[in-house]
Design a protein around this motif. Structure first.
Motif, PDB file in Angstrom:
ATOM      1  N   TYR A   1      39.193  36.993  40.015  1.00 46.12           N
ATOM      2  CA  TYR A   1      38.150  37.535  38.807  1.00 46.12           C
ATOM      3  C   TYR A   1      37.633  38.715  38.820  1.00 46.12           C
TER       4      TYR A   1
ATOM      5  N   PRO B   1      33.653  40.092  35.893  1.00 44.91           N
ATOM      6  CA  PRO B   1      33.982  39.639  36.704  1.00 44.91           C
ATOM      7  C   PRO B   1      34.232  38.516  35.921  1.00 44.91           C
ATOM      8  N   ARG B   2      35.294  37.360  35.703  1.00 42.08           N
ATOM      9  CA  ARG B   2      35.465  36.287  35.247  1.00 42.08           C
ATOM     10  C   ARG B   2      34.280  35.456  36.013  1.00 42.08           C
ATOM     11  N   TRP B   3      34.573  34.519  34.977  1.00 39.40           N
ATOM     12  CA  TRP B   3      33.792  33.196  35.589  1.00 39.40           C
ATOM     13  C   TRP B   3      35.076  32.275  36.643  1.00 39.40           C
ATOM     14  N   ARG B   4      35.945  32.108  35.785  1.00 35.03           N
ATOM     15  CA  ARG B   4      36.578  31.107  36.316  1.00 35.03           C
ATOM     16  C   ARG B   4      37.490  31.938  37.206  1.00 35.03           C
ATOM     17  N   PRO B   5      38.812  31.994  37.722  1.00 37.96           N
ATOM     18  CA  PRO B   5      39.424  32.201  38.523  1.00 37.96           C
ATOM     19  C   PRO B   5      41.040  32.628  37.263  1.00 37.96           C
TER      20      PRO B   5
ATOM     21  N   ASP C   1      35.086  28.029  41.108  1.00 38.98           N
ATOM     22  CA  ASP C   1      34.363  29.281  39.991  1.00 38.98           C
ATOM     23  C   ASP C   1      34.051  30.640  40.805  1.00 38.98           C
ATOM     24  N   LEU C   2      33.470  32.006  39.989  1.00 35.49           N
ATOM     25  CA  LEU C   2      32.453  32.758  40.704  1.00 35.49           C
ATOM     26  C   LEU C   2      31.405  32.171  41.921  1.00 35.49           C
TER      27      LEU C   2
END
Length: 359
Positions: free
Chosen positions: A93, A161-165, A235-236
């Motif tokens: 993330y 951070p990204r929301w989805r990895p 997701d996060l």
């Protein structure tokens, strides 16, 4: 001295990671708190909530330390680095989960105790991360991992951070289809559309599995720990829940409760080789939907189990034709059957059969 000995001998990498985390946390966070000795300025409820928020902010840092130890076989400190590039867990993330975590901890503590000096500590931690750490560690990672680091850096941001990895390391979650609780877990993950996570029947695994099992590069865990790691692929929000669920103590308590409520260990299939072969034959026949019209030759089956692949049976090996020409009930010939088997078990079956005037 014990930590130094383990490091020199390259032993107990997870224990080394925890020891370093406790030492670093005590110095970096505990040191300023001891020097400043801030006193709570708000009601006890607000102070308690603020301390709990600081603990939550520290969670990505702890999860990142465990990921470096379990996957990378190393620790966060420069003299004991991971031996492989870690791109899973919090690192799927954001590139700097530990630095972000420390900054957020200081901000949460500053708000909790109403002390501006703790905000200065947050600024100092951010400046160190953006300046010296990013420059020095980035050069080391580029030298150690080359194109892998460049590709990872292009996919994963440094601070937001990204929301989805990012799908860098894929994994597989093995779920027993004949277990009600286990199969419901598999369906839940499918509904949430995980990234880089394959959900497969546990009966197709080469070994007999006794719990839900997660496998990826360098990692194999089962039970609640497997679910915790699989949550990283959604997701996060769910990743944070997985990091908390995977903590020692928490994980063991939840596993104990899960077993008590009927989800204890059970074999995914029989461990007897003859029974395993019969189960594979039954799954193959059921998937084809041909009843008795398909009777695979045993030698051909053995070759497929060993890892071979078969295309069109009707146009392929003569032994396949001999096994599929006619079934023992005298029904008309099998026109076509396409079967693909791999070492892990049945992957895909398509079949067309002509029985009388029906197709």
């Amino acid at each position: 001295m014990l930590l130094a000995r383990w490091t020199l001998l390259d032993r107990h990498v997870v224990a080394r990671g925890w020891a370093q985390a406790l030492c670093a946390g005590g110095l970096i966070v505990g040191g300023p708190l001891a020097v400043l000795a801030p006193e709570p300025r708000w009601p006890d409820v607000i102070t308690s909530a603020g301390i709990q928020l600081a603990v939550v902010c520290a969670l990505p840092s702890v999860a990142a330390m465990r990921e470096l130890a379990i996957v990378g076989r190393g620790t966060p400190l420069p003299y004991d680095p991971p031996t492989r590039l870690v791109t899973s867990g919090p690192y799927a993330y954001v590139r700097n989960p530990m630095q972000i975590s420390m900054v957020l901890v200081f901000v949460a503590l500053a708000l909790t105790f109403g002390d501006a000096w703790l905000l200065v500590a947050a600024v100092a931690a951010a400046a160190y991360s953006v300046g010296l750490a990013a420059w020095h560690e980035g050069a080391q990672l580029r030298t150690a991992f080359g194109d892998g680091w460049v590709a990872y850096r292009a996919e994963v941001p440094s601070w937001v951070p990204r929301w989805r990895p990012a799908v860098i390391d894929s994994g597989t979650l093995w779920v027993a289809a004949d277990c009600g609780i286990c199969s419901e877990v598999g369906r839940w993950f499918l509904r949430h559309e995980p990234r880089g996570l394959a959900i497969r029947p546990a009966a197709e695994h080469p070994e007999v599995l006794y719990r839900v099992t997660y496998e990826s590069a360098g990692v194999r865990v089962s039970g609640v720990a497997a679910v915790a790691r699989a949550l990283n692929h959604i997701d996060l929000r769910w990743a944070m829940a997985g990091w908390a669920l995977g903590l020692p103590g928490v994980r063991h308590l939840v596993q104990l409760c899960t077993d008590a409520f009927g989800a204890g260990p059970r074999p995914s299939r029989s461990a007897d080789p003859a029974s395993i072969r019969q189960e594979q034959d039954d799954r193959l026949r059921d998937a084809c939907g041909l009843g008795g019209a398909l009777d695979l030759d045993r030698r051909l089956h053995d070759e497929l189990e060993a890892g071979g692949e078969l295309g069109d049976l009707a146009e392929g090996d003569d032994r396949a034709d001999a096994g599929a020409d006619q079934d023992r009930h005298g029904e008309p010939d099998l026109v076509e059957a396409v079967v693909e088997l791999r070492a892990g078990g049945l992957q895909r079956v398509d079949a067309d059969a002509e029985v009388g005037d029906q197709r």
